[in-house]
Design an enzyme around this catalytic site. Sequence first.
Site, PDB file in Angstrom:
ATOM      1  N   GLU A 196      34.621  45.631  51.291  1.00  0.00           N
ATOM      2  CA  GLU A 196      35.933  46.128  50.731  1.00  0.00           C
ATOM      3  C   GLU A 196      36.972  46.334  51.724  1.00  0.00           C
ATOM      4  O   GLU A 196      38.343  46.127  51.513  1.00  0.00           O
ATOM      5  CB  GLU A 196      35.635  47.237  49.889  1.00  0.00           C
ATOM      6  CG  GLU A 196      34.710  46.777  48.432  1.00  0.00           C
ATOM      7  CD  GLU A 196      35.307  45.671  47.718  1.00  0.00           C
ATOM      8  OE1 GLU A 196      36.859  45.531  47.611  1.00  0.00           O
ATOM      9  OE2 GLU A 196      34.756  44.956  46.867  1.00  0.00           O
ATOM     10  N   TYR A 236      41.813  52.100  45.043  1.00  0.00           N
ATOM     11  CA  TYR A 236      40.967  50.536  44.907  1.00  0.00           C
ATOM     12  C   TYR A 236      39.691  50.450  45.496  1.00  0.00           C
ATOM     13  O   TYR A 236      38.758  50.119  44.689  1.00  0.00           O
ATOM     14  CB  TYR A 236      41.808  49.419  45.257  1.00  0.00           C
ATOM     15  CG  TYR A 236      40.676  48.260  45.391  1.00  0.00           C
ATOM     16  CD1 TYR A 236      40.605  47.541  44.363  1.00  0.00           C
ATOM     17  CD2 TYR A 236      40.278  47.909  46.799  1.00  0.00           C
ATOM     18  CE1 TYR A 236      39.733  46.449  44.391  1.00  0.00           C
ATOM     19  CE2 TYR A 236      39.553  46.828  46.790  1.00  0.00           C
ATOM     20  CZ  TYR A 236      39.282  46.234  45.736  1.00  0.00           C
ATOM     21  OH  TYR A 236      38.138  45.205  45.627  1.00  0.00           O
ATOM     22  N   ASP A 293      43.340  45.522  41.840  1.00  0.00           N
ATOM     23  CA  ASP A 293      43.741  45.004  43.061  1.00  0.00           C
ATOM     24  C   ASP A 293      44.736  44.143  42.530  1.00  0.00           C
ATOM     25  O   ASP A 293      45.191  44.056  41.590  1.00  0.00           O
ATOM     26  CB  ASP A 293      42.709  44.441  43.918  1.00  0.00           C
ATOM     27  CG  ASP A 293      42.285  43.096  43.296  1.00  0.00           C
ATOM     28  OD1 ASP A 293      42.247  42.885  42.101  1.00  0.00           O
ATOM     29  OD2 ASP A 293      41.938  42.103  44.215  1.00  0.00           O
ATOM     30  N   CYS A 348      43.569  31.982  38.168  1.00  0.00           N
ATOM     31  CA  CYS A 348      44.734  32.539  37.908  1.00  0.00           C
ATOM     32  C   CYS A 348      45.537  33.060  39.059  1.00  0.00           C
ATOM     33  O   CYS A 348      45.846  34.029  39.336  1.00  0.00           O
ATOM     34  CB  CYS A 348      44.429  33.726  36.863  1.00  0.00           C
ATOM     35  SG  CYS A 348      46.103  34.495  36.247  1.00  0.00           S
ATOM     36  N   CYS A 366      45.663  27.297  34.370  1.00  0.00           N
ATOM     37  CA  CYS A 366      45.679  27.812  32.802  1.00  0.00           C
ATOM     38  C   CYS A 366      44.674  26.673  32.039  1.00  0.00           C
ATOM     39  O   CYS A 366      44.242  27.198  31.263  1.00  0.00           O
ATOM     40  CB  CYS A 366      46.834  27.821  32.163  1.00  0.00           C
ATOM     41  SG  CYS A 366      47.903  29.065  33.344  1.00  0.00           S
ATOM     42  N   CYS A 381      41.045  27.792  32.473  1.00  0.00           N
ATOM     43  CA  CYS A 381      40.939  29.385  32.144  1.00  0.00           C
ATOM     44  C   CYS A 381      40.184  29.883  31.336  1.00  0.00           C
ATOM     45  O   CYS A 381      40.465  29.394  30.126  1.00  0.00           O
ATOM     46  CB  CYS A 381      42.393  30.069  32.456  1.00  0.00           C
ATOM     47  SG  CYS A 381      41.906  31.777  32.446  1.00  0.00           S
ATOM     48  N   CYS A 441      45.166  34.789  26.406  1.00  0.00           N
ATOM     49  CA  CYS A 441      46.386  35.259  27.360  1.00  0.00           C
ATOM     50  C   CYS A 441      47.814  34.920  26.595  1.00  0.00           C
ATOM     51  O   CYS A 441      47.962  34.127  26.067  1.00  0.00           O
ATOM     52  CB  CYS A 441      46.191  34.215  28.548  1.00  0.00           C
ATOM     53  SG  CYS A 441      47.608  34.485  29.806  1.00  0.00           S
TER      54      CYS A 441
END
Length: 356
Positions: free
Chosen positions: A45, A128, A146, A198, A205, A208, A214
């Site tokens: 991370e 985060y 994030d 995305c 799309c 997705c 969405c």
Amino acid sequence: MRVEDNIKKIAADLLAYYDVHARKLPWRAPPGANAADPYRIWLSEVMLQQTTVAAVGPYFAKFTKRWPDVAALAAEEDAEVMAAWAGLGYYARARNLLACARAVADAHGGTFPDTEEGLRALPGVGAYTAAAVAAIAFGRRAVVVDANVERVVARLFAIATPLPAARPEIRSATDVITPDLRAGDFAQAMMDLGATICTARNPACGICPLRDDCAAVLTADPAAFPIKAAKKAKPHRLGHGWWIERPDGHVWLVRRPDKGMLGGMRALPSSEWNDAPDGTPPLVARWRRVAEPVAHVFTHFSLALTVHHAHVGQDVTPPGDGEWWPVAEIGRAGLPTLFARAAEAAMKEGKKDARL
DNA sequence: TATACGTGGAA
DNA sequence: TTTCCAAGTAT
């Protein structure tokens, strides 16, 4: 469908997608393996902050091989860790990484705190990273936000407020769709989705898994979300760097101050970087100027570093703190990219010099 | 809230 | 070539 059902559908759709399409990454425990190792999750991370998966890969492999657990890292010397981080950027991360490892080793008995609050108190662990480690390594429900999540959520709900003002709104929307169970998988699924489908530009799309959920896909330009404030122009700065070489093939390297650009890293002696830097060399010698300055672009300014090259006597010691480093071993010095390029330019010039 | 803080790859 | 961007944090 009730609103709550619609909300639950988002997490369900995303987790179903993740179960099939999760990226295989070195810091993810393989299916069926024991629970994730908090050390490896935390290390990944920190490395991944503002850094691509591709760039992190080799560094993660190097670090985990050399320092398999937090105790090993905590016991290492500063210079070794800083040099190992060289090239990855944002060097405050490396300084905080060590501080964090030592805090865990000393104040926490070698075990990472398993709550968001406890993690958040560690050096280099912000909102985060604390949420991500709590969720991924410890199975806690945490709201992980994030840049990927920001983008996905801004599109899911067609949030029209520009960043950064939209952050509170995005966070609470993320809170709403985060499931009580599998929050870690949910976070990683959001990031996988943001990284592969995305995406910031040309989102896919059509394939997705959240297309039906969405709001942005119904607009003329889904990729326009999240709306962002215009960026400031990047100033241009000048600087000088000095390559001081001894007859026995050693070059003078300094350690930059902990605060500021490239803090804590080995470097060539250099001037301030501004509009009109002082080009006075650190010592009197026969200086040759490398014809082409090294051009380098940082986050908030670009730099043209003029490199100067000189040979000095074996008994000379340049002013200030530093060390003589074998030129043949310059690759092991852990120079940040700017100075690695400056060194390359200087060595090229040195060969030219030797032919005269 | 705004700014400092690296680097390399993609479009 | 230029611009944007990538699993943010500290101050």
